[in-house]
Write a protein that holds these residues in place. Structure first.
Motif, PDB file in Angstrom:
ATOM      1  N   GLU A  98      32.592 -19.886  53.254  1.00 58.58           N
ATOM      2  CA  GLU A  98      32.844 -20.778  54.387  1.00 58.58           C
ATOM      3  C   GLU A  98      34.285 -21.288  54.369  1.00 58.58           C
ATOM      4  N   PHE A  99      34.811 -21.505  53.146  1.00 56.95           N
ATOM      5  CA  PHE A  99      36.205 -21.937  53.077  1.00 56.95           C
ATOM      6  C   PHE A  99      37.102 -20.876  53.734  1.00 56.95           C
ATOM      7  N   ASN A 100      36.882 -19.646  53.323  1.00 52.57           N
ATOM      8  CA  ASN A 100      37.706 -18.569  53.883  1.00 52.57           C
ATOM      9  C   ASN A 100      37.539 -18.481  55.396  1.00 52.57           C
ATOM     10  N   ARG A 101      36.305 -18.683  55.854  1.00 56.07           N
ATOM     11  CA  ARG A 101      36.051 -18.579  57.283  1.00 56.07           C
ATOM     12  C   ARG A 101      36.804 -19.674  58.049  1.00 56.07           C
ATOM     13  N   PHE A 102      36.587 -20.927  57.605  1.00 54.22           N
ATOM     14  CA  PHE A 102      37.214 -22.030  58.336  1.00 54.22           C
ATOM     15  C   PHE A 102      38.730 -22.033  58.175  1.00 54.22           C
ATOM     16  N   PHE A 103      39.177 -21.634  56.984  1.00 59.83           N
ATOM     17  CA  PHE A 103      40.606 -21.572  56.735  1.00 59.83           C
ATOM     18  C   PHE A 103      41.259 -20.605  57.732  1.00 59.83           C
ATOM     19  N   ALA A 104      40.575 -19.492  57.945  1.00 61.78           N
ATOM     20  CA  ALA A 104      41.087 -18.497  58.897  1.00 61.78           C
ATOM     21  C   ALA A 104      41.022 -19.059  60.318  1.00 61.78           C
ATOM     22  N   ILE A 105      39.904 -19.730  60.659  1.00 58.30           N
ATOM     23  CA  ILE A 105      39.751 -20.264  62.020  1.00 58.30           C
ATOM     24  C   ILE A 105      40.838 -21.279  62.321  1.00 58.30           C
ATOM     25  N   PHE A 106      41.121 -22.153  61.350  1.00 57.30           N
ATOM     26  CA  PHE A 106      42.094 -23.213  61.583  1.00 57.30           C
ATOM     27  C   PHE A 106      43.547 -22.734  61.511  1.00 57.30           C
ATOM     28  N   GLY A 107      43.756 -21.474  61.259  1.00 59.22           N
ATOM     29  CA  GLY A 107      45.120 -20.969  61.301  1.00 59.22           C
ATOM     30  C   GLY A 107      45.702 -20.600  59.959  1.00 59.22           C
ATOM     31  N   VAL A 115      44.967 -28.587  56.893  1.00 57.32           N
ATOM     32  CA  VAL A 115      43.971 -27.554  57.162  1.00 57.32           C
ATOM     33  C   VAL A 115      43.264 -27.164  55.877  1.00 57.32           C
ATOM     34  N   LEU A 116      44.021 -27.104  54.819  1.00 58.46           N
ATOM     35  CA  LEU A 116      43.449 -26.719  53.530  1.00 58.46           C
ATOM     36  C   LEU A 116      42.360 -27.713  53.119  1.00 58.46           C
ATOM     37  N   VAL A 117      42.717 -29.002  53.197  1.00 53.08           N
ATOM     38  CA  VAL A 117      41.764 -30.041  52.794  1.00 53.08           C
ATOM     39  C   VAL A 117      40.542 -30.018  53.707  1.00 53.08           C
ATOM     40  N   LEU A 118      40.820 -29.936  55.024  1.00 54.12           N
ATOM     41  CA  LEU A 118      39.724 -29.934  55.984  1.00 54.12           C
ATOM     42  C   LEU A 118      38.771 -28.766  55.717  1.00 54.12           C
ATOM     43  N   SER A 119      39.346 -27.601  55.474  1.00 56.20           N
ATOM     44  CA  SER A 119      38.509 -26.420  55.243  1.00 56.20           C
ATOM     45  C   SER A 119      37.642 -26.607  54.004  1.00 56.20           C
ATOM     46  N   TRP A 120      38.253 -27.172  52.957  1.00 59.04           N
ATOM     47  CA  TRP A 120      37.446 -27.378  51.744  1.00 59.04           C
ATOM     48  C   TRP A 120      36.329 -28.369  52.002  1.00 59.04           C
ATOM     49  N   VAL A 121      36.650 -29.455  52.700  1.00 63.20           N
ATOM     50  CA  VAL A 121      35.622 -30.471  52.951  1.00 63.20           C
ATOM     51  C   VAL A 121      34.462 -29.864  53.727  1.00 63.20           C
ATOM     52  N   ILE A 122      34.801 -29.107  54.787  1.00 71.07           N
ATOM     53  CA  ILE A 122      33.731 -28.494  55.589  1.00 71.07           C
ATOM     54  C   ILE A 122      32.932 -27.516  54.743  1.00 71.07           C
ATOM     55  N   ALA A 123      33.637 -26.714  53.961  1.00 70.99           N
ATOM     56  CA  ALA A 123      32.943 -25.702  53.165  1.00 70.99           C
ATOM     57  C   ALA A 123      31.989 -26.355  52.175  1.00 70.99           C
ATOM     58  N   ILE A 124      32.471 -27.419  51.517  1.00 70.79           N
ATOM     59  CA  ILE A 124      31.607 -28.093  50.532  1.00 70.79           C
ATOM     60  C   ILE A 124      30.405 -28.721  51.237  1.00 70.79           C
ATOM     61  N   ALA A 125      30.665 -29.312  52.407  1.00 67.78           N
ATOM     62  CA  ALA A 125      29.565 -29.930  53.150  1.00 67.78           C
ATOM     63  C   ALA A 125      28.527 -28.890  53.545  1.00 67.78           C
ATOM     64  N   VAL A 126      29.020 -27.735  54.016  1.00 73.96           N
ATOM     65  CA  VAL A 126      28.071 -26.691  54.424  1.00 73.96           C
ATOM     66  C   VAL A 126      27.259 -26.220  53.220  1.00 73.96           C
ATOM     67  N   ALA A 127      27.921 -26.025  52.097  1.00 78.52           N
ATOM     68  CA  ALA A 127      27.209 -25.533  50.907  1.00 78.52           C
ATOM     69  C   ALA A 127      26.176 -26.551  50.434  1.00 78.52           C
ATOM     70  N   LEU A 128      26.556 -27.824  50.432  1.00 75.85           N
ATOM     71  CA  LEU A 128      25.597 -28.853  50.018  1.00 75.85           C
ATOM     72  C   LEU A 128      24.435 -28.930  50.997  1.00 75.85           C
ATOM     73  N   ALA A 129      24.755 -28.793  52.289  1.00 76.73           N
ATOM     74  CA  ALA A 129      23.693 -28.825  53.292  1.00 76.73           C
ATOM     75  C   ALA A 129      22.742 -27.661  53.097  1.00 76.73           C
ATOM     76  N   ALA A 130      23.301 -26.502  52.757  1.00 77.12           N
ATOM     77  CA  ALA A 130      22.434 -25.354  52.496  1.00 77.12           C
ATOM     78  C   ALA A 130      21.510 -25.652  51.333  1.00 77.12           C
ATOM     79  N   GLY A 131      22.083 -26.266  50.282  1.00 80.10           N
ATOM     80  CA  GLY A 131      21.261 -26.653  49.135  1.00 80.10           C
ATOM     81  C   GLY A 131      20.158 -27.610  49.558  1.00 80.10           C
TER      82      GLY A 131
END
Lengths: 380, 362, 497
Positions: A98-107, A115-131
Motif C-alpha cells: 500500500e505504501f508503494n501504491r499511495f506513494f506512486a499515486i501521490f506523485g 507525501v512520504l509521511v502521508l503514504s506511510w501513515v495511510i499504509a500503516i492504517a490500511v494494514a492495521l485495519a486489515a488486521g
C-alpha cells in the motif's frame, strides 16, 4: 456441631498456608526460568551477557512479544488464534504494497517528505485495519457463530496465506523510497546495551505495558479474565461475553499485524512466507504463552509474563548458537521446551484431578493407615 | 399397586430433528459435490470424463490417506492431530534411511515410527488429558526439530543416500558403527524401487489410489463395525461417560492417535517417493487441509459423529474445487484462499443450523 | 416506593415458548416482601424457566412483571440485577481460575472509572462474605479452586446478596449440602427474611419447604396450579397437586427375601476418601448406605465399581477375590455402578438412547473384535417395556428426553449388563414423582429376582422404605448398621452421630 465447625476453620487456614508459597512460585515461574537460563548461559559462555548478544536477542524478540500479546489475550478468553502467523505476513505485505501504491499515486519522490509521511501513515492504517478486519471475522465466527476457534482460525490461516501470496504475487516487496525505513531501527543512544532502545523497541514496550494494564488493572480486563474462566457465570453477572471474545480476537490480529508492519518496515522487505521455513512464529508464541503461565483453558495469564517467556526462549536459542549448534537445534529446543511445559501442566492437572474431593480431615488418618500397611508388609 | 402414568404423557420437548439439518449433516457434502460437478461440466465438457475424475482422485489421494487417519482423532473428540505433517516427513526420511536393507524394511520402519508417535500422542491426550491441539503442535515441533537437526536442514535423496547422509544423518552413522557393511550395500536398485512406489500403475491406475481406497475401506470398517470403533464413539461423545461405562478410554484414544499417525506415515512414504526426496517440509499444510476435508465431510468436531464416507466426500470436494478453479485459470495461491473461504462458510452454516436445534456445535 | 398492593414481585400472565413447547403458560405469580415463597413442581413443570425469566435469561417472554409495583422488562441478566432480582442457580457458576473476591464481584469490581481497586475489592469482599458468615473462614484472595463445595454455594449467595436484591431466588440450594450446612443456610435465610427480603425457594424437599416457607406455589406442565399458605396444606396434598393425581401410599412395604452371601468387602481403603470399609451383601437384599454430604458414600460406590483406585483391602464376589480398580473387569464379573452425575458421567447426551443403553455392553455384543449391535435389539425392547420409557423409539437422541426418562435410560444401561450386584448412586435425583415410583418398583423387582442392590442416597424416606438394612458412613468409615424397624429419625440420628 461446634467441634466440626472449629476443625473446618483450622483446615482452611492450613490448606491456605501450604499452597500459598508454591502457588506464587508457580505463578511466577517464568521469571525463575529466565534468571536460571541467564545464569546457566553466562556461566557457560561469558559473552552471553555482552551487548553483542543481548541487543540482537532483544531485537529478535520484539516480533514474537507483540504477537504474544494478542495470543495471550485470546487464550485468556478461552480460545486459540492459529491465524497469527498468517496475519503477520498480511500486515507486512499490505504495509509495503500500500505504501508503494499511495506513494506512486501521490506523485512519488517529487512530492517530498510530506507525501512520504502521508503514504506511510495511510499504509500503516490500511494494514492495521486489515488486521482488525481479520480479527473481527474470527471473533464474530467464534462468539456469535459458536464455531470452535481452532476451526475458524485454521480456515483463516489457509485463506490468508493464499491471499498474501496472491497479493505479493509470490515476491518480496520493498518500499520504493527507503528514507524513513532507517528511523525505526536507529538507536537513540549509541551506548552499549542501550543501543537496543529504538523507536520499534519503544513502540513494543508501550503496547506491552498498555495491554498489561488493560488486562490486570481495568474492569474491562478483569471481565475478560472472568469470561475466560467461566463464560456462563460472566454472562449471568451481566458481562457482555461475546463482545469480550470478539475484542480479544481483534486485539490478537491487530498486534500480529503491527508486528508484521514494524518488522517489514525495519527490514524494508515483506515476504509472503515469513517463518514458513524458519522458526514458525506460531510455535514460538504458543510456547511462550504457555511457559509464561497462561492457563490453556483460559481465565488466567499475563502479557508481560508471555514477553518474559519469549526472551527466555530467545536466550536459549542464542545460547545454542553460541554452543555451536545450528539453527535446526533451536527448533528442537523450542519443541522440547514447549512439550515439557505442556506435560508439566497436564500432569499437575491430572494429579489435582486424582485428589479432587479428597477429605482433608482424613489425610492424617490415611498417613497412619499407610504406615500400618508398610509395617505389615515388612513383617511379612 | 398404583398405576402412575405421568411419564407417558406427551413430553412437550422436541423429539425429532429438523429434517433439513439431518440432510445437511448427512448429505451436505453430496449436494456440494453435485453442485461442483454441475459447475465443472459447464466450464469444460471434458470435466466428467473418466480421465479427469481419475486425475482429481489421484491429486487428493495423499490427502485422503492422511484425512482418514486424522478423522479417527476427531471422532475421538480431540479436535485434530497437528503432528501429522512432521509424522509424514519423519516417516519418509526413516523409510529412505532403512530402505538400504530393502524396501519392505524401510516401510516397516516408517510405519513403526508412526506407531510410536501415535502412542506418545495418545498417552498424553488419553491419560493425562492434555489439550490435543497444543500437544500435537508441540509434538510436531519436536519432530521437526529432530528431522532438521539430524540432517542439518538438508534434504535426503534416496538414490544418493549414502553420500549425503553418512556425515549428517542420524541413523546411518549409528548403523554404520554397528555394521560397516551397510555402506557397501547396493543402493541404485533399491532407490529405484522406492522412487517407483509413487510411479507404479497397476491396472493403469496409480498405486497410491489403491492404497487410499484400501485405507478408507479399512477405516470405514474399523470406525463403524468394530468394537474399537463403537467404543471410540462413546468416548468421543463424552470421555467421562466412556470411562464410567467400563471402557478403557486411554487405550481407545491411544489407538485413535496410532491410526492417525500410521495413516500419516503411509502418506509420507508415498509423498517422499513422489518427490524423490526426504525433507522436513514434505507434509506441510496437510494437517489443516485434512481437517478442512473432514469437517466438510460432516464430521462433528465435538466427537462421536460422522463417517469415513463423509471424509471421502470432503476430500473429493476439495479435489473438485481445485480442479474447477484450475479450469478457470486460477492460480494455486488464490485457490488456497478460496478453499479457506468455502471452509469457513460451510463450518459457520453447519454450526448455526445445529445451534438452532439447541444441539452442540461443531 | 410505589407499593400500592404491597407486593415485592408480581408476574401477570407470563408465558415463555421454546421451539415446539410452551414451557410457561400464562402464569400469575406474586411474592410479598419478607416472606419465603416456595415454588414446587415436578421436573419440567416450568418452575426453573419461570425463575429464569425473572433473572433475565430470556428476552422473548410475554406477560407483565412488576417489581414493587413498577412495571419492568427483564430482557437481560444485567437489567434483572438492576431491578433487584438476585438468583442463586442450582448449577453453580464458579470461575475456578479466579479468586473468591473476583467471583463475588464478577462484572462489578469496584474502582475509579475504568480501573479496578484491588484493596477496595478485598474490603468489600470481606463484607459480602460476612453476610453469609464466611468472613472468618475464607480468605477472599484465595483461588476458587481451593474452596469446598458448600462454601462455594454460600459464596455464590454472597455474590447475589452484595447487590442488595429485593427478590432472592434460590434454585435447589440444599442439594449438595449436609444437614448441618442446611441449618446454617436456613439461619441466613431467616436473617434475610427479617430484613424484609422476598425469597423464592425452589425445592423438591418437602420437609425443607414445610420448615421455612410461608407460602407455596405449585406448578405443573407450565401452568400454575395453586398458591396457598403452607399451614393450609399437607405433604400428601402437595404431592398430589404436583403429580396431578391422588397417590394413596407412596412407598410399599416389602418383605426381604435374602438368599446366600454374594459380596464380601474387606477393609476397602482409598486414602483420603474411605478407610477400612467392610460389609457383606446378600442375594436379593437391598442395602442402603447413608451418610451426610462428604461422608464418602459416592466414593465407596466408585471404589466398589472400579472407577477409582483402591489402595488397600479386597472385594470378594461369590467367593472369588477380584482385582480392584478396573471397571470393565468388575462389569464382566457382574458389578454395575449407576453414577449420581447423569449428565457428565452417566449418559452421552449426543448419542441416541439405543447407543447409550448398549454402551456398557459393547464388548459383550462383539465377536472377534467386531461389534454386532443388532444382538442388543431384544434387550432394548425388553428394557423399554419394563421401564416404560417414553418416547418409544430408541433411536431418538437422549438429549431430547425429560429428566425422568433419561434416568430410566441410565438404569436400562446398567440393567442390560445383567448385574449380580447393582450399585445405585442417587437413583432418583432430579426425577419426577412418576419416574421415581417406577424406579423404586424396578429396584424391588430386581431384588426379588435375586440381584443384590446397594443404594447410596441422600433421600432418607427413599432409603428407609426401600432398604432391608442400612449402613451408616461417616468420615469415610462405617459407623453403624441398622436393621430392624428403620425409620427416618433413627437413621438421621445415626448419620449425625
Amino acid at each position: 456441631m461446634r467441634k466440626t465447625k472449629n476443625t473446618s476453620n483450622v483446615l482452611v487456614l492450613k490448606r491456605f498456608d501450604n499452597s500459598k508459597i508454591f502457588e506464587s512460585l508457580n505463578d511466577n515461574r517464568i521469571y525463575v526460568f529466565l534468571i536460571l537460563v541467564f545464569i546457566i548461559m553466562s556461566i557457560g559462555k561469558p559473552q552471553f551477557l555482552g551487548p553483542g548478544n543481548i541487543v540482537p536477542m532483544i531485537k529478535t524478540s520484539l516480533l514474537p512479544i507483540l504477537v504474544g500479546i494478542g495470543f495471550t489475550y485470546v487464550m485468556i478468553g478461552g480460545n486459540f488464534d492459529l491465524s497469527v502467523g498468517a496475519v503477520i505476513n498480511v500486515g507486512a505485505c499490505i504495509v509495503m504494497g500500500e505504501f508503494n501504491r499511495f506513494f506512486a499515486i501521490f506523485g512519488g519522490d517529487a512530492g517530498g517528505t510530506k507525501v512520504l509521511v502521508l503514504s506511510w501513515v495511510i499504509a500503516i492504517a490500511v494494514a492495521l485495519a486489515a488486521g482488525a478486519a481479520v480479527g473481527l471475522i474470527n471473533g464474530l465466527l467464534v462468539a456469535k457463530g459458536k464455531v470452535h476457534s481452532f476451526i475458524v482460525t485454521i480456515g483463516m490461516l489457509t485463506t490468508l496465506s493464499g491471499f498474501v501470496y496472491t497479493y505479493c504475487k509470490g515476491n518480496t516487496i520493498s518500499a520504493d523510497n527507503s528514507k524513513f525505513v532507517d528511523i525505526l531501527e536507529k538507536p537513540f543512544l549509541n551506548v552499549p546495551y542501550l543501543q537496543v532502545i529504538t523507536i520499534r523497541f519503544v513502540i513494543v514496550v508501550i503496547v506491552l505495558v498498555f495491554f498489561e494494564i488493560l488486562l490486570l488493572r481495568t474492569k474491562w480486563g478483569r471481565a475478560l479474565l472472568m469470561v475466560g474462566s467461566n463464560k456462563e457465570a460472566s454472562w449471568q453477572a451481566g458481562i457482555n461475553t461475546d463482545k469480550k471474545i470478539i475484542w480479544s480476537f481483534v486485539i490478537s490480529s491487530c498486534t500480529a499485524a503491527l508486528a508484521g508492519i514494524l518488522f517489514a518496515i525495519s527490514m524494508n522487505a515483506a515476504v509472503p512466507n515469513y517463518g514458513e521455513r524458519g522458526i514458525n512464529p506460531l510455535m514460538l508464541v504458543l510456547a511462550a504463552t504457555i511457559i509464561g503461565g497462561t492457563v490453556m483453558t483460559g481465565g488466567s495469564g499475563s502479557v508481560v509474563k508471555t514477553a518474559a517467556a519469549v526472551i527466555t526462549i530467545q536466550s536459549i536459542f542464542n545460547g545454542l548458537i553460541m554452543m555451536g549448534l545450528g539453527f535446526d537445534a533451536q527448533v528442537l529446543a523450542a519443541g522440547v521446551l514447549l512439550a515439557l511445559v505442556v506435560i508439566y501442566e497436564s500432569y499437575s492437572l491430572y494429579k489435582q484431578g486424582l485428589k479432587k474431593g479428597e477429605r482433608v480431615a482424613l489425610l492424617e488418618e490415611a498417613a497412619e493407615l499407610k504406615a500400618k500397611k508398610k509395617i505389615a508388609k515388612s513383617n511379612a | 399397586m398404583m398405576n402412575v402414568k405421568t411419564d407417558m404423557k406427551e413430553d412437550s420437548r422436541k423429539t425429532k430433528q429438523n429434517a433439513v439439518t439431518v440432510y445437511f449433516t448427512k448429505f451436505g457434502v453430496l449436494v456440494m459435490i453435485a453442485a461442483l460437478a454441475g459447475i465443472g461440466m459447464m466450464v469444460s465438457p471434458n470435466f466428467m470424463s473418466w480421465k479427469n475424475l481419475l486425475n482429481i482422485l489421484n491429486a487428493v489421494s495423499y490427502l485422503g490417506i492422511v484425512a482418514t487417519g486424522i478423522s479417527f482423532v476427531i471422532y475421538a473428540g480431540q479436535y485434530g492431530d497437528l503432528s501429522a505433517p512432521m509424522t509424514m516427513a519423519m516417516s519418509g526420511v526413516i523409510c529412505v534411511e532403512f530402505m538400504r536393507y530393502g524396501l519392505i524394511y524401510g516401510i516397516i520402519a516408517a510405519v513403526l515410527t508412526g506407531v510410536i508417535i501415535g502412542l506418545i500422542n495418545g498417552f498424553l491426550v488419553g491419560k493425562l488429558k492434555t489439550n490435543a491441539i497444543i500437544w500435537t503442535l508441540a509434538m510436531n515441533f519436536i519432530l521437526e526439530g529432530l528431522v532438521r537437526w539430524s540432517y542439518k536442514g538438508t534434504q535426503i535423496y534416496p538414490d544418493m543416500a549414502n553420500a549425503k547422509t553418512y556425515t549428517t544423518g542420524f541413523f546411518l552413522p549409528l548403523m554404520a558403527k554397528l555394521d560397516p557393511n551397510i555402506l557397501k550395500l547396493d543402493l541404485k536398485s533399491k532407490a529405484a524401487a522406492f522412487n517407483g512406489l509413487a510411479a507404479t500403475y497397476p491396472l493403469g491406475l496409480p498405486l497410491v489410489l489403491f492404497v487410499m481406497f484400501a485405507v478408507m475401506i479399512i477405516g470405514f470398517i474399523v470406525m463403524s463395525k468394530t468394537t474399537f470403533g463403537n467404543q471410540l464413539k462413546v468416548v468421543g461423545s463424552s470421555y467421562n461417560v466412556g470411562k464410567m461405562s467400563g471402557i478403557n478410554c486411554t487405550k481407545t484414544i491411544m489407538l485413535a492417535f496410532v491410526a492417525s499417525s500410521v495413516c500419516a506415515s503411509i502418506a509420507g512414504i508415498f509423498l517422499t517417493s513422489l518427490n524423490q526426496v526426504g525433507a522436513f517440509y514434505i507434509g506441510q499444510g496437510y494437517d489443516f487441509i485434512a481437517v478442512t476435508a473432514i469437517i466438510l465431510g460432516g464430521m462433528s468436531l465435538a466427537g462421536g459423529r460422522g463417517s469415513i464416507v463423509g471424509v471421502f466426500g470432503g476430500v473429493f470436494t476439495l479435489g473438485l474445487i481445485s480442479n474447477i478453479l484450475t479450469l478457470f485459470g486460477i492460480g494455486t495461491f488464490t485457490q488456497k484462499m478460496i478453499t479457506g473461504v468455502i471452509f469457513i462458510i460451510v463450518v459457520a452454516v453447519n454450526a448455526s443450523s445445529l445451534r438452532k436445534l439447541g444441539r452442540d456445535y461443531a | 416506593m410505589d407499593t400500592k398492593n404491597g407486593l415485592a414481585l408480581e408476574m401477570k400472565q407470563v408465558s415463555k415458548r421454546f421451539p415446539g413447547t410452551l414451557a410457561v403458560d400464562s402464569v400469575d405469580f406474586e411474592v410479598r416482601p419478607g416472606e419465603v415463597h416456595a415454588l414446587m413442581g415436578e421436573n419440567g413443570a416450568g418452575k426453573s424457566t419461570l425463575m429464569k425469566i425473572l433473572a433475565g435469561s430470556f428476552n422473548d417472554y410475554s406477560g407483565e412483571i412488576y417489581i414493587e409495583g413498577k412495571a419492568v422488562g427483564l430482557h437481560s441478566p444485567s437489567i434483572a440485577k438492576l431491578e433487584g432480582v438476585g438468583m442463586v442457580y442450582q448449577e453453580l457458576s464458579i470461575a475456578y481460575n479466579r479468586s473468591v473476591q473476583e467471583n463475588i464481584f464478577a462484572g462489578a469490581i469496584p474502582g475509579k472509572g475504568k480501573f479496578v481497586d484491588m484493596k477496595q475489592l478485598r474490603e468489600e469482599a470481606v463484607k459480602a462474605l460476612a453476610r453469609v458468615k464466611l468472613d472468618k473462614k475464607v480468605d477472599p484472595t484465595m483461588p476458587m479452586k481451593n474452596i469446598s463445595q458448600h462454601e462455594s454455594q454460600l459464596i455464590e449467595m454472597a455474590k447475589v446478596l452484595k447487590d442488595n436484591p429485593k427478590i432472592l431466588v434460590m434454585d435447589e440450594p440444599t442439594s449438595a449440602l449436609s444437614s448441618a450446612e442446611v441449618s446454617m443456610l436456613f439461619e441466613i435465610i431467616a436473617d434475610l427474611k427479617k430484613q424484609g427480603m422476598a425469597i423464592v425457594y425452589i425445592s423438591h424437599h418437602l420437609q425443607e419447604v414445610f420448615k421455612i416457607a410461608d407460602r407455596v406455589t405449585v406448578m405443573r406442565d407450565g401452568k400454575k396450579i395453586t398458591t396457598c399458605d403452607i399451614c393450609d396444606v399437607t405433604k400428601e396434598k402437595l404431592v398430589e397437586m404436583m403429580v396431578g393425581q391422588k397417590i394413596a401410599d407412596f412407598y410399599k412395604e416389602r418383605v426381604a427375601n435374602t438368599k446366600g452371601k454374594i459380596l464380601e468387602v474387606r477393609n476397602l481403603t482409598h486414602y483420603g476418601f474411605i478407610h477400612e470399609v467392610s460389609f457383606d451383601l446378600y442375594k436379593g437384599e437391598i442395602l442402603g448406605v447413608v451418610g451426610l454430604a462428604g461422608a464418602g458414600r459416592t466414593e465407596l460406590g466408585r471404589c466398589l465399581a472400579g472407577a477409582d483406585k483402591v489402595d488397600d483391602g479386597e472385594i470378594i464376589l461369590d467367593g472369588e477375590k477380584i482385582k480392584t480398580g478396573n471397571m470393565s473387569k468388575m462389569l464382566n464379573k457382574g458389578i454395575a455402578y449407576l453414577t449420581e452425575d447423569r449428565k457428565q458421567e452417566g449418559l452421552a447426551l449426543r448419542l441416541s438412547n439405543r447407543e447409550n443403553i448398549l454402551s456398557s455392553i459393547i464388548t459383550r455384543l462383539s465377536r472377534f473384535g467386531f461389534y454386532f449391535p443388532r444382538k442388543g435389539n431384544k434387550i432394548i425392547t425388553e428394557l423399554y417395556k419394563k421401564l416404560t420409557i417414553y418416547p418409544h423409539d430408541p433411536n431418538i437422541g437422549t438429549s431430547n428426553l425429560s429428566g425422568g426418562n433419561q434416568q430410566k435410560i441410565l438404569l436400562a444401561k446398567w440393567l442390560s449388563t445383567k448385574p449380580k450386584v447393582l450399585i445405585l448412586d442417587e437413583p432418583t435425583r432430579g426425577v419426577d414423582v412418576g419416574a421415581k415410583k417406577l424406579i423404586h418398583e424396578t429396584i424391588v423387582k430386581l431384588a426379588e429376582e435375586g440381584v443384590a442392590v446397594l443404594v447410596l442416597s441422600s433421600d432418607l424416606p427413599e432409603l428407609v422404605t426401600l432398604s432391608d438394612r442400612i449402613i451408616v458412613i461417616k468420615q469415610g468409615r462405617i459407623i453403624a448398621e441398622l436393621k430392624d424397624e428403620l425409620d427416618e429419625n433413627k437413621v438421621l440420628l445415626a448419620a449425625n452421630g
